[in-house]
Design a protein around this motif. Structure first.
Motif, mmCIF file in Angstrom:
data_model
loop_
_atom_site.group_PDB
_atom_site.id
_atom_site.type_symbol
_atom_site.label_atom_id
_atom_site.label_comp_id
_atom_site.label_asym_id
_atom_site.label_seq_id
_atom_site.Cartn_x
_atom_site.Cartn_y
_atom_site.Cartn_z
ATOM 1 N N ILE A 57 -12.896 -3.993 8.311
ATOM 2 C CA ILE A 57 -12.245 -4.890 7.348
ATOM 3 C C ILE A 57 -10.744 -4.872 7.628
ATOM 4 C CG2 ILE A 57 -11.823 -5.419 4.919
ATOM 5 C CD1 ILE A 57 -14.286 -3.683 4.237
ATOM 6 N N LEU A 58 -10.158 -6.051 7.765
ATOM 7 C CA LEU A 58 -8.704 -6.198 7.879
ATOM 8 C C LEU A 58 -8.175 -6.603 6.508
ATOM 9 C CD1 LEU A 58 -8.814 -8.332 11.108
ATOM 10 C CD2 LEU A 58 -7.927 -6.031 11.007
ATOM 11 N N VAL A 59 -7.183 -5.891 6.010
ATOM 12 C CA VAL A 59 -6.650 -6.163 4.675
ATOM 13 C C VAL A 59 -5.281 -6.834 4.802
ATOM 14 C CG1 VAL A 59 -5.918 -5.134 2.492
ATOM 15 C CG2 VAL A 59 -7.928 -4.230 3.684
ATOM 16 N N THR A 60 -5.083 -7.884 4.013
ATOM 17 C CA THR A 60 -3.808 -8.613 4.045
ATOM 18 C C THR A 60 -2.778 -8.010 3.093
ATOM 19 O OG1 THR A 60 -4.545 -10.185 2.347
ATOM 20 C CG2 THR A 60 -4.971 -10.767 4.662
ATOM 21 N N HIS A 61 -3.224 -7.642 1.876
ATOM 22 C CA HIS A 61 -2.338 -7.025 0.891
ATOM 23 C C HIS A 61 -3.199 -6.442 -0.225
ATOM 24 C CE1 HIS A 61 -2.996 -11.093 -0.611
ATOM 25 N NE2 HIS A 61 -2.505 -10.756 -1.780
ATOM 26 N N GLU A 62 -2.565 -5.720 -1.144
ATOM 27 C CA GLU A 62 -3.311 -4.868 -2.067
ATOM 28 C C GLU A 62 -3.730 -5.523 -3.376
ATOM 29 O OE1 GLU A 62 1.000 -4.466 -3.292
ATOM 30 O OE2 GLU A 62 -0.101 -4.686 -1.415
ATOM 31 N N HIS A 63 -3.546 -6.827 -3.545
ATOM 32 C CA HIS A 63 -3.965 -7.451 -4.801
ATOM 33 C C HIS A 63 -5.490 -7.427 -4.936
ATOM 34 C CE1 HIS A 63 0.076 -9.833 -5.180
ATOM 35 N NE2 HIS A 63 0.189 -8.547 -5.473
ATOM 36 N N ARG A 64 -5.938 -7.295 -6.171
ATOM 37 C CA ARG A 64 -7.363 -7.051 -6.449
ATOM 38 C C ARG A 64 -8.274 -8.127 -5.853
ATOM 39 N NH1 ARG A 64 -10.932 -4.340 -9.761
ATOM 40 N NH2 ARG A 64 -12.656 -5.591 -10.597
ATOM 41 N N VAL A 81 -11.126 0.416 8.315
ATOM 42 C CA VAL A 81 -10.276 -0.462 7.510
ATOM 43 C C VAL A 81 -8.880 -0.459 8.128
ATOM 44 C CG1 VAL A 81 -9.328 -0.939 5.219
ATOM 45 C CG2 VAL A 81 -11.613 0.104 5.432
ATOM 46 N N TYR A 82 -8.320 -1.662 8.299
ATOM 47 C CA TYR A 82 -7.002 -1.831 8.925
ATOM 48 C C TYR A 82 -6.042 -2.475 7.936
ATOM 49 C CZ TYR A 82 -9.312 -0.978 13.409
ATOM 50 O OH TYR A 82 -10.019 -0.421 14.443
ATOM 51 N N ALA A 83 -4.865 -1.871 7.802
ATOM 52 C CA ALA A 83 -3.783 -2.444 6.993
ATOM 53 C C ALA A 83 -2.493 -1.785 7.442
ATOM 54 C CB ALA A 83 -4.021 -2.185 5.509
ATOM 55 N N ASN A 84 -1.356 -2.396 7.077
ATOM 56 C CA ASN A 84 -0.106 -1.728 7.446
ATOM 57 C C ASN A 84 0.181 -0.578 6.479
ATOM 58 O OD1 ASN A 84 1.445 -2.758 5.199
ATOM 59 N ND2 ASN A 84 1.697 -4.693 6.301
ATOM 60 N N GLU A 85 1.182 0.229 6.824
ATOM 61 C CA GLU A 85 1.420 1.486 6.117
ATOM 62 C C GLU A 85 1.723 1.289 4.631
ATOM 63 O OE1 GLU A 85 3.617 5.664 7.273
ATOM 64 O OE2 GLU A 85 3.608 3.986 8.680
ATOM 65 N N LYS A 86 2.595 0.329 4.314
ATOM 66 C CA LYS A 86 2.954 0.114 2.902
ATOM 67 C C LYS A 86 1.771 -0.424 2.106
ATOM 68 C CE LYS A 86 7.932 -0.555 3.477
ATOM 69 N NZ LYS A 86 9.033 -1.550 3.432
ATOM 70 N N THR A 87 0.956 -1.257 2.735
ATOM 71 C CA THR A 87 -0.239 -1.757 2.048
ATOM 72 C C THR A 87 -1.204 -0.604 1.787
ATOM 73 O OG1 THR A 87 -0.008 -3.973 2.971
ATOM 74 C CG2 THR A 87 -2.201 -3.349 2.198
#
Length: 267
Positions: A57-64, A81-87
């Motif tokens: 799963i690639l995540v764009t940002h943390e909104h529900r 699961v892939y996301a950048n560090e701040k996300t």
């Protein structure tokens, strides 16, 4: 699938939940999992696919509406699961325990290769920790995911130019939003540079980035309260036509739905 590009399905798109499925010869991925694991399983079944066949799963940002099912799917099916560090920092407390081995950093502005897919990340302007979206490349074909942004910078327009297909934000009709029941503070947020693209703004971005290769534009992240499919579709089609694009024969404008998966389409 060999050297024939890849396939996509917008499983769900809207304020209530977002998820996109991408399938190549070697990989099966989700971009975001903003619905329950059960709902995503049902949406995958609509295109004859199963969650146990997913790789990541690639995540764009943390909104529900983008991460609701990430934790449960990752745990149940042992998905990366892939996301950048701040996300990751913002998302971690919201998705429950995911093992260290499954957590992967995908930094903004980088290109990552997963199997036979090259995935390019780019930053957007949204009220999240460090929101980024993705462009997928294979066999000289590309597909862009661009929702949840208040505006589209020249830099991003350059990155996403002349893709074969787009999932492009058409969040709200300006008139419906202004006249609607949302409090003024919420309306200001949506209309801000860190909010969402309106039908008009999304259509203007499309006219600026599409090219000879472009075959399809999916209209994404429609607001349940402040938009209608018919208005979003008409706005995109009319704007393309006014800019001398053939929105009937050359480029297909596709509706998406929060409850119904779009048919698999070969890019």
């Amino acid at each position: 699938m060999g050297n024939n590009g890849f396939k996509i399905s917008v499983l769900a798109s809207g304020s209530s939940g977002n998820s996109l499925y991408i399938e190549s010869g070697q990989k099966r991925l989700l971009v975001d999992a903003g619905l329950s694991g059960k709902k995503i399983t049902g949406l995958l079944a609509q295109i004859d696919r199963k969650p146990e066949d997913l790789d990541a799963i690639l995540v764009t940002h943390e909104h529900r509406d983008h991460i609701h099912g990430v934790g449960v799917l990752a745990r149940k099916y042992k998905l990366d699961v892939y996301a950048n560090e701040k996300t990751w920092q913002a998302m971690d407390p919201l998705i429950g325990d995911v093992s260290f081995e499954q957590k992967n950093i995908f930094n903004m502005g980088e290109v990552m290769t997963l199997g036979d897919l090259d995935i390019e990340s780019f930053g957007v302007s949204h009220d999240a920790a460090d929101p980024q979206f993705y462009q997928f490349h294979k066999d000289n074909k590309s597909f862009v995911v661009l929702t949840d942004t208040g505006y589209c910078s020249d830099r991003v327009r350059g990155i996403i130019k002349n893709a074969d297909g787009y999932l492009m934000e058409s969040n709200h009709d300006l008139g419906m939003l202004r006249m609607g029941k949302y409090p003024w503070s919420t309306k200001q947020r949506i209309l801000s540079d860190k909010g969402h693209l309106s039908n008009e703004d999304g259509a203007l971005v499309a006219t600026d980035v599409i090219g000879d290769k472009t075959k399809r534009i999916y209209l994404g992240h429609l607001s349940k309260e402040n938009n209608l499919k018919e208005i979003a579709h008409m706005t995109m089609t009319d704007t393309l036509m006014k800019h001398d694009y053939d929105a009937i024969n050359q480029i297909k404008v596709m509706d998406t739905d929060p409850e119904k998966a779009c048919s698999l389409f070969a890019i």
